[in-house]
Enzyme design. Structure first.
Site, PDB file in Angstrom:
ATOM      1  N   TYR A 145       0.824  -1.220   0.000  1.00 36.43           N
ATOM      2  CA  TYR A 145       0.000   0.000   0.000  1.00 36.43           C
ATOM      3  C   TYR A 145       0.851   1.261   0.000  1.00 36.43           C
ATOM      4  CZ  TYR A 145      -4.415  -2.374   0.789  1.00 36.43           C
ATOM      5  OH  TYR A 145      -5.527  -3.137   0.639  1.00 36.43           O
ATOM      6  N   LYS A 194       2.394 -15.469   2.765  1.00 34.77           N
ATOM      7  CA  LYS A 194       2.434 -16.157   1.462  1.00 34.77           C
ATOM      8  C   LYS A 194       3.904 -16.458   1.163  1.00 34.77           C
ATOM      9  CE  LYS A 194       0.678 -17.650  -2.418  1.00 34.77           C
ATOM     10  NZ  LYS A 194      -0.004 -18.964  -2.460  1.00 34.77           N
ATOM     11  N   ASP A 226      -3.786 -18.150   1.399  1.00 37.35           N
ATOM     12  CA  ASP A 226      -4.855 -18.746   0.572  1.00 37.35           C
ATOM     13  C   ASP A 226      -5.537 -19.870   1.355  1.00 37.35           C
ATOM     14  OD1 ASP A 226      -2.395 -20.026   0.376  1.00 37.35           O
ATOM     15  OD2 ASP A 226      -2.615 -20.594  -1.731  1.00 37.35           O
ATOM     16  N   ASP A 251      -6.213  -6.716   4.689  1.00 36.49           N
ATOM     17  CA  ASP A 251      -7.339  -5.968   4.123  1.00 36.49           C
ATOM     18  C   ASP A 251      -8.370  -6.953   3.561  1.00 36.49           C
ATOM     19  OD1 ASP A 251      -8.890  -3.871   3.183  1.00 36.49           O
ATOM     20  OD2 ASP A 251      -7.840  -3.790   1.269  1.00 36.49           O
ATOM     21  N   ASP A 255     -12.235  -8.361   5.375  1.00 36.86           N
ATOM     22  CA  ASP A 255     -13.541  -8.254   4.697  1.00 36.86           C
ATOM     23  C   ASP A 255     -14.205  -9.631   4.621  1.00 36.86           C
ATOM     24  OD1 ASP A 255     -13.296  -5.482   4.132  1.00 36.86           O
ATOM     25  OD2 ASP A 255     -14.281  -5.762   2.198  1.00 36.86           O
TER      26      ASP A 255
HETATM   27  C1  IPM Z   1      -9.980  -0.635   4.889  1.00 31.77           C
HETATM   28  C2  IPM Z   1     -10.271  -0.022   3.554  1.00 31.77           C
HETATM   29  C3  IPM Z   1      -9.071   0.792   3.119  1.00 31.77           C
HETATM   30  C4  IPM Z   1      -7.894  -0.149   3.009  1.00 31.77           C
HETATM   31  C5  IPM Z   1      -9.231   1.573   1.805  1.00 31.77           C
HETATM   32  C6  IPM Z   1     -10.483   2.402   1.807  1.00 31.77           C
HETATM   33  C7  IPM Z   1      -8.015   2.393   1.495  1.00 31.77           C
HETATM   34  O1  IPM Z   1     -10.605  -0.980   2.615  1.00 31.77           O
HETATM   35  O2  IPM Z   1      -9.734   0.127   5.846  1.00 31.77           O
HETATM   36  O3  IPM Z   1      -9.978  -1.858   4.994  1.00 31.77           O
HETATM   37  O4  IPM Z   1      -7.723  -0.799   1.964  1.00 31.77           O
HETATM   38  O5  IPM Z   1      -7.129  -0.228   3.959  1.00 31.77           O
HETATM   39 MN    MN Z   2     -10.696  -2.994   3.413  1.00 33.75          MN
END
Ligand code: IPM
Ligand code: MN
Length: 364
Positions: A145, A194, A226, A251, A255
């Site tokens: 990032y 990984k 993975d 990240d 999710d």
């Molecule tokens: C998160 C979000 C951010 C990230 C984005 C919006 C930059 O997805 O906080 O997880 O990827 O870190």
């Molecule tokens: Mn995110």
């Protein structure tokens, strides 16, 4: 405790879920006789349109002076986003600079699915069993990032690259955070990577395993990312404890964990640096439901619990908020998106949810 807190409401549902978070913060303030001063500041796409920058200088100043920052989600519809230059979009122009400014390297994302919340999950009851309780810890200011980004042309061939870099110190400090959490909770610590492909992962593992020498009392596992994604669906409980990730892998899998919970609306977050930290809802700004009083404020209120727990070191206050959140579901209440978009007696509005939690926190 006397504290100055910067409040960044953000975009979309940000202001309305923030109102409920602040409602709960004030209920805790009153009950425990704290003294909080709140300073609101523009941040995100709305700040770009009103101030010309998604992270304006005046907001930076307010954040610099504050003891802690509470941030709502940012972002707008794709069509509107396309009218903003890349560097001024909330990701590149606000969120990443906020993380960098305060070096908030430790990102905590709890995946808490006690039995009272189990029916929200798309996973079968027998897979959830007695409940999921994983603290995902994601490195937040290093890796791909923050590496050099190139979009170029070489010998008439267009190409793009994103460098992924980790220094020893960056890995060490987040590994220490993860092992300390595992020790505090007396749980397993699973390191995700990984290393069968990436040099940065092999380096990451070498440093994590060195740090591990100081934590011989902690049960430790190392799992490829993975495979971890697969195992999280098949048997998430095996990870109960702490999971450690580098930035991008964290990240993605946090999710996925939101999916396991049944909604990203159940995912609070804390981002902590050496001197300052902020808390935020880990999900997006849901512009499609903004202003309808149906957004779930759980993640914002859970982030307030994190503010107490991780930034102010007030564990009792944090635990009271967490317990209130679980109590609300135990009493059979739910939210619009968790009810599959239906309304009903027990389906709470955004304000109804916040009122109820503030009521529990105040002792009713
Ligand atoms: C998160 C979000 C951010 C990230 C984005 C919006 C930059 O997805 O906080 O997880 O990827 O870190
Ligand atoms: Mn995110």
């Amino acid at each position: 405790m006397k504290k100055l807190i910067a409040v960044l409401e953000g975009d979309g549902i940000g202001p309305e879920i923030m109102r409920e978070g602040i409602k709960v913060l004030k209920a805790v303030e009153k009950r425990y006789k704290h003294d909080f001063t709140l300073e609101y500041a523009p941040f995100g796409a709305s700040a770009y349109f009103s101030e010309g920058s998604p992270f304006p200088d005046k907001t930076k100043k307010i954040c610099d002076e504050a003891d802690a920052i509470i941030k709502g989600p940012v972002g707008i519809s794709v069509e509107k986003m396309n009218t903003i230059p890349q560097k001024m979009r909330p990701e590149a122009g606000a969120i990443l600079p906020l993380r960098k400014r305060y070096d908030t390297f430790a990102n905590y994302r709890p995946v808490r699915l006690p039995e009272a919340l189990a029916h929200f999950s798309p996973l079968k009851k027998e897979i959830i069993g007695s409940g999921i309780d994983i603290l995902m810890i994601r490195e937040l200011v290093g890796g791909i990032y923050f590496g050099k980004k190139t979009e170029g042309e070489d010998n008439n061939m267009k190409f793009a690259s994103d460098d992924c870099v980790y220094t020893e110190e960056q890995v060490r400090r987040i590994a220490v955070v993860a092992f300390e959490e595992a020790r505090k909770r007396k749980t397993l610590m699973t390191n995700i990577h990984k290393s069968n492909v990436l040099a940065t992962s092999r380096f990451w593992n070498a440093v994590v395993e060195e740090v591990k020498q100081d934590y011989r009392d902690i049960e430790y596992k190392s799992v490829l990312v993975d495979n971890a994604a697969y195992q999280l669906m098949i048997n998430p409980r095996q990870f109960n404890g702490v999971m450690l990730f580098e930035n991008m892998q964290g990240d993605i899998l946090t999710d996925q964990a939101g999916g396991i919970l049944g909604s990203m609306g159940l995912m609070p977050s804390a981002c902590i640096g050496p001197e300052k930290g902020y808390v935020e809802a880990a999900h997006g700004s849901a512009p499609d439901i903004a202003g309808k009083n149906i957004a779930n404020p759980y993640s914002m209120i859970g982030s307030i619990a994190f503010l107490f727990e991780k930034i102010f070191a007030l564990e009792e206050e944090g635990a009271l908020i967490w317990n209130s959140l679980f109590r609300l579901f135990e009493e059979g209440y739910t939210t619009y998106e968790l009810a599959g978009g239906k309304s009903g007696d027990k389906v709470l509005s955004t304000t109804g949810f916040g009122d109820r939690i503030a009521g529990y926190v105040s002792g009713s």
